[in-house]
Design a protein around this motif. Structure first.
Motif, PDB file in Angstrom:
ATOM      1  N   ASP A  47     -41.980  68.384  -0.613  1.00 33.60           N
ATOM      2  CA  ASP A  47     -41.961  66.901  -0.429  1.00 33.60           C
ATOM      3  C   ASP A  47     -41.773  66.259  -1.586  1.00 33.60           C
ATOM      4  O   ASP A  47     -42.049  66.492  -2.706  1.00 33.60           O
ATOM      5  CB  ASP A  47     -43.579  66.414   0.033  1.00 33.60           C
ATOM      6  N   GLU A  98     -41.952  63.198  -4.338  1.00 30.82           N
ATOM      7  CA  GLU A  98     -42.841  62.179  -4.822  1.00 30.82           C
ATOM      8  C   GLU A  98     -42.234  60.836  -4.788  1.00 30.82           C
ATOM      9  O   GLU A  98     -41.169  60.652  -5.021  1.00 30.82           O
ATOM     10  CB  GLU A  98     -43.457  62.839  -6.063  1.00 30.82           C
ATOM     11  N   TRP A 103     -42.101  58.612  -6.899  1.00 28.51           N
ATOM     12  CA  TRP A 103     -41.614  58.322  -8.419  1.00 28.51           C
ATOM     13  C   TRP A 103     -40.238  58.762  -8.391  1.00 28.51           C
ATOM     14  O   TRP A 103     -39.375  58.253  -9.110  1.00 28.51           O
ATOM     15  CB  TRP A 103     -42.496  58.862  -9.481  1.00 28.51           C
ATOM     16  N   TRP A 104     -39.763  59.568  -7.454  1.00 28.14           N
ATOM     17  CA  TRP A 104     -38.499  60.121  -7.668  1.00 28.14           C
ATOM     18  C   TRP A 104     -37.552  58.890  -6.848  1.00 28.14           C
ATOM     19  O   TRP A 104     -36.343  59.120  -7.316  1.00 28.14           O
ATOM     20  CB  TRP A 104     -38.233  61.434  -6.329  1.00 28.14           C
TER      21      TRP A 104
END
Length: 148
Positions: free
Chosen positions: A55, A57, A59-60
């Motif tokens: 999965d 995140e 912040w990506w």
């Protein structure tokens, strides 16, 4: 079990289906006989299969899923060399039942999705080599035995 044949196919699966994990082992036929990993240092049985989440995140952000997927595979691509040449990555869906000694999810209620073809690992390595900065796999066998 079907095979995921490209990094783009894996990225598409990650985008469409949350809760996917990659596990490096000899496969679900062996792993699901007695579903649980074992801490290699102490031998303690763990309450689930050690796996790595796919999965994305928050912040990506809007960065390419292809790079995310490549990094998740590249980090552990050394395992067939250091553990056993029969170790291969496979994709699964499951439920987290705790954390292992390296803070990795321990997954139960495992449903195998497919093998990850060796060509995808090659693509991952190529993708990582195009990124900025130095990055290497999480290979303990290459670490200095006497850290400062």
């Amino acid at each position: 079990m079907p095979a995921i044949g490209s990094l783009d196919e894996l990225a598409d699966l990650i985008a469409r289906r949350p809760g996917l994990y990659v596990r490096w082992s000899m496969g679900p036929e062996i792993d699901l006989r007695a579903p649980g990993s074992r801490d290699e240092l102490t031998g303690i049985p763990l309450p689930g299969l050690s796996a790595n989440p796919l999965d994305v995140e928050p912040w990506w952000g809007e960065r390419p899923l292809r790079v995310w997927a490549a990094r998740r595979l590249y980090d552990y691509a050394h395992l067939p060399r250091v553990k056993d040449p029969r170790v291969r990555p496979w994709l699964l869906h499951g439920k987290v039942n705790g954390r292992g000694p390296d803070n990795e999810p321990l997954v139960t209620d495992v449903r195998p999705i497919g093998w990850i073809d060796p060509a995808v690992i090659e693509e991952s390595t190529e993708e990582i080599s195009r990124q900025h900065g130095g990055w290497g796999p999480l290979d303990r066998s290459r670490r200095d035995a006497n850290p400062a």
